[in-house]
Design an enzyme around this catalytic site. Structure first.
Site, PDB file in Angstrom:
ATOM      1  CB  CYS A  67      -3.541   8.894  -0.020  1.00  0.00           C
ATOM      2  SG  CYS A  67      -5.159   8.409   0.553  1.00  0.00           S
ATOM      3  CE  LYS A 114      -3.228   2.799   0.000  1.00  0.00           C
ATOM      4  NZ  LYS A 114      -4.491   3.124   0.526  1.00  0.00           N
TER       5      LYS A 114
HETATM    6  N1  LIG Z   1     -10.897   8.290   2.552  1.00  0.00           N
HETATM    7  C1  LIG Z   1     -10.085   7.848   1.628  1.00  0.00           C
HETATM    8  O1  LIG Z   1     -10.232   8.146   0.427  1.00  0.00           O
HETATM    9  C2  LIG Z   1      -8.951   6.966   1.989  1.00  0.00           C
HETATM   10  C3  LIG Z   1      -8.123   6.634   0.970  1.00  0.00           C
HETATM   11  C4  LIG Z   1      -7.062   5.861   1.231  1.00  0.00           C
HETATM   12  C5  LIG Z   1      -6.837   5.426   2.510  1.00  0.00           C
HETATM   13  N2  LIG Z   1      -7.683   5.732   3.537  1.00  0.00           N
HETATM   14  C6  LIG Z   1      -7.348   5.134   4.844  1.00  0.00           C
HETATM   15  O2  LIG Z   1      -8.433   5.054   5.720  1.00  0.00           O
HETATM   16  C7  LIG Z   1      -8.033   5.535   6.985  1.00  0.00           C
HETATM   17  C8  LIG Z   1      -9.226   6.155   7.638  1.00  0.00           C
HETATM   18  O3  LIG Z   1      -9.581   7.253   6.832  1.00  0.00           O
HETATM   19  P1  LIG Z   1     -11.045   7.805   6.667  1.00  0.00           P
HETATM   20  O4  LIG Z   1     -10.996   8.639   5.444  1.00  0.00           O
HETATM   21  O5  LIG Z   1     -12.060   6.730   6.783  1.00  0.00           O
HETATM   22  O6  LIG Z   1     -11.126   8.756   7.978  1.00  0.00           O
HETATM   23  P2  LIG Z   1     -12.391   9.546   8.482  1.00  0.00           P
HETATM   24  O7  LIG Z   1     -11.840  10.699   9.252  1.00  0.00           O
HETATM   25  O8  LIG Z   1     -13.363   9.790   7.394  1.00  0.00           O
HETATM   26  O9  LIG Z   1     -13.089   8.540   9.502  1.00  0.00           O
HETATM   27  C9  LIG Z   1     -12.506   7.995  10.628  1.00  0.00           C
HETATM   28  C10 LIG Z   1     -13.618   7.575  11.582  1.00  0.00           C
HETATM   29  O10 LIG Z   1     -13.013   6.847  12.654  1.00  0.00           O
HETATM   30  C11 LIG Z   1     -13.708   7.208  13.840  1.00  0.00           C
HETATM   31  N3  LIG Z   1     -12.843   6.901  14.981  1.00  0.00           N
HETATM   32  C12 LIG Z   1     -11.743   7.530  15.418  1.00  0.00           C
HETATM   33  N4  LIG Z   1     -11.220   6.915  16.496  1.00  0.00           N
HETATM   34  C13 LIG Z   1     -12.016   5.844  16.732  1.00  0.00           C
HETATM   35  C14 LIG Z   1     -11.993   4.806  17.696  1.00  0.00           C
HETATM   36  N5  LIG Z   1     -11.047   4.731  18.656  1.00  0.00           N
HETATM   37  N6  LIG Z   1     -12.970   3.880  17.645  1.00  0.00           N
HETATM   38  C15 LIG Z   1     -13.943   3.936  16.716  1.00  0.00           C
HETATM   39  N7  LIG Z   1     -14.010   4.893  15.783  1.00  0.00           N
HETATM   40  C16 LIG Z   1     -13.063   5.839  15.793  1.00  0.00           C
HETATM   41  C17 LIG Z   1     -14.008   8.681  13.676  1.00  0.00           C
HETATM   42  O11 LIG Z   1     -15.062   9.103  14.510  1.00  0.00           O
HETATM   43  C18 LIG Z   1     -14.363   8.741  12.179  1.00  0.00           C
HETATM   44  O12 LIG Z   1     -15.751   8.598  11.943  1.00  0.00           O
HETATM   45  C19 LIG Z   1      -6.900   6.527   6.661  1.00  0.00           C
HETATM   46  O13 LIG Z   1      -5.991   6.686   7.695  1.00  0.00           O
HETATM   47  C20 LIG Z   1      -6.248   5.859   5.489  1.00  0.00           C
HETATM   48  O14 LIG Z   1      -5.313   4.921   5.908  1.00  0.00           O
HETATM   49  C21 LIG Z   1      -8.742   6.508   3.286  1.00  0.00           C
END
Ligand SMILES: NC(=O)c1ccc[n+]([C@@H]2O[C@H](COP(=O)([O-])OP(=O)(O)OC[C@H]3O[C@@H](n4cnc5c(N)ncnc54)[C@H](O)[C@@H]3O)[C@@H](O)[C@H]2O)c1
Length: 393
Positions: A253, A201
């Site tokens: 990212c 990744k």
């Molecule tokens: N969104 C994208 O396009 C994308 C793309 C590539 C990778 N990612 C990966 O996904 C990961 C998460 O990103 P996202 O975009 O979903 O973030 P986001 O901010 O949209 O959502 C994260 C969620 O996690 C919840 N959260 C935080 N701490 C928590 C806990 N202890 N227990 C339960 N819930 C908790 C928050 O309330 C929030 O709703 C990133 O770090 C990355 O690695 C996301």
């Protein structure tokens, strides 16, 4: 089979919905009560993800239930964790959100549960940190890593169409994770171990960052020697050559993942590409000065890290605004995703009167702007290369 998805954000909620749609019973855990309530009342909290609406409506209260309480997941056989990992000002990852989530999982999981991490992390995180956090519970468990490969706006289809890479901390864990993902992913690929899956990744992000750095350098050279970069790109790209578009690189990212290696390994090329891409805003500010001279009203179009996603994480729009202010321009901001009040709440001046501006910096492009932009071409710094796209239309 009952599974828990920990973190119902832009990555976790599409995963939970797709898993529910495959027939699994999914309990989504998120600490944000407003988000949980919205999901449980059948509403989609991610408007950028249109395909989600129907899946949530179809499965909520049945295969898909959201909760703020980890205890509600205690009957689950598998836990998929997908909460964010941020980097700080010094580009060091802050593991506190992950640690809290895993320790909460450890407290409620049944012995023998399968735990999978999906968040993008520095290679080695699952085998070292995550295992240690779970080991502290004294329970036995299976542990694997499987990177999500979504892109906001297309996440549902990506879960269904992209191959899903899985790596376990041992053979049994890897095979258990493959069995889980086969319920809702088209093709599941088991790799040697968790750290291989983690590096896969991170490597994707690094490839794209390096490729964009090459595009940016060629873009600068093309401008210097009077060549149209986009013509070069069009004819250079073929079976063996895939030059990306030049531009500034934002979002959580591509600008983040290279640091997972830069921090810990000797990777001068990767570091240089990262720093080079971050410095592109200086080049675009120089372009603006060449076009319009110093001072005057300038409109920055696009404040989010990418068009269509209302998020400011690691956006280059804000550093660009600040740089132009430092250089003495009177900077206004327009972004169709933000209201005038929201822009003002960020302490920026708002305007949508394009033709009253001496210069315009196009950080993001929205199709409804096309006609306006075409009439103002001479004063626009085209970070997105949209005039090239118009010419190709
Ligand atoms: N969104 C994208 O396009 C994308 C793309 C590539 C990778 N990612 C990966 O996904 C990961 C998460 O990103 P996202 O975009 O979903 O973030 P986001 O901010 O949209 O959502 C994260 C969620 O996690 C919840 N959260 C935080 N701490 C928590 C806990 N202890 N227990 C339960 N819930 C908790 C928050 O309330 C929030 O709703 C990133 O770090 C990355 O690695 C996301």
């Amino acid at each position: 089979m009952r599974i828990a998805v920990i973190g119902l954000g832009k990555a976790g909620l599409p995963l939970a919905a797709v898993a529910a749609d495959s027939g699994l019973q999914v309990l989504g855990v998120d600490l944000d009560p407003a988000r949980v309530e919205k999901i449980n009342s059948g509403k989609n909290p991610i408007p950028e993800e249109p395909e989600l609406e129907a899946l949530i409506k179809k499965h909520v209260g049945q295969n898909l239930v959201a909760s703020t309480r980890y205890e509600d997941a205690s009957a689950c056989e598998a836990f998929i964790v997908i909460v964010p990992l941020f980097i700080d000002e010094q580009h060091k990852p802050d593991f506190s959100i992950l640690e809290k989530a895993f320790k909460s999982v450890a407290a409620v999981m049944k012995p023998g549960s399968l735990i999978v991490l999906e968040t993008t992390v520095p290679p080695g995180t699952t085998e070292a940190r995550v295992k240690q956090w779970l080991d502290a519970s004294g329970k036995n468990f299976k542990l694997a890593y499987s990177p999500e490969r979504i892109m906001t706006g297309y996440s549902v289809s990506r879960y269904r169409e992209f191959p899903k890479v899985v790596g376990g901390v041992d053979k049994e864990s890897g095979l258990a994770a493959v069995k889980l993902y086969k319920h809702f992913c088209k093709a599941v690929r088991l790799v040697s171990n968790a750290r291989t899956a983690e590096l896969i990744k991170v490597a994707e992000g690094i490839y794209r960052d390096g490729n964009i750095a090459i595009a940016n350098e060629l873009f600068k050279v093309s401008n210097k020697i009077g060549v149209d970069f986009y013509e070069v790109r069009r004819f250079a790209n073929h079976q063996f050559c895939h030059i990306h578009k030049p531009g500034s690189v934002g979002g959580h990212c591509i600008p983040v993942y290279p640091w997972f290696l830069i921090n810990e390994q000797d990777v001068p090329l990767i570091r240089h590409a990262r720093e080079f891409n971050d410095q592109m805003i200086e080049y675009y500010a120089d372009m603006l000065e060449q076009k319009i001279g110093t001072g005057g009203k300038v409109l920055v179009v696009g404040i989010t890290f990418r068009e269509g996603v209302k998020e400011l994480a690691y956006t280059r729009g804000i550093p660009m605004i600040k740089l132009l202010q430092q250089r003495g321009y009177d900077v206004f901001v327009y972004d169709p995703m933000y209201t005038e009040e929201e822009i003002k709440a960020l302490n920026f001046k708002y305007s949508k009167t394009f033709n009253s501006m001496k210069g315009i910096v196009m950080m993001n492009y929205y199709p409804e702007l096309k006609d306006t932009l075409l009439t103002l071409k001479q004063r626009i710094v085209d970070v997105k290369g949209v005039f090239n796209d118009f010419a190709a239309d």
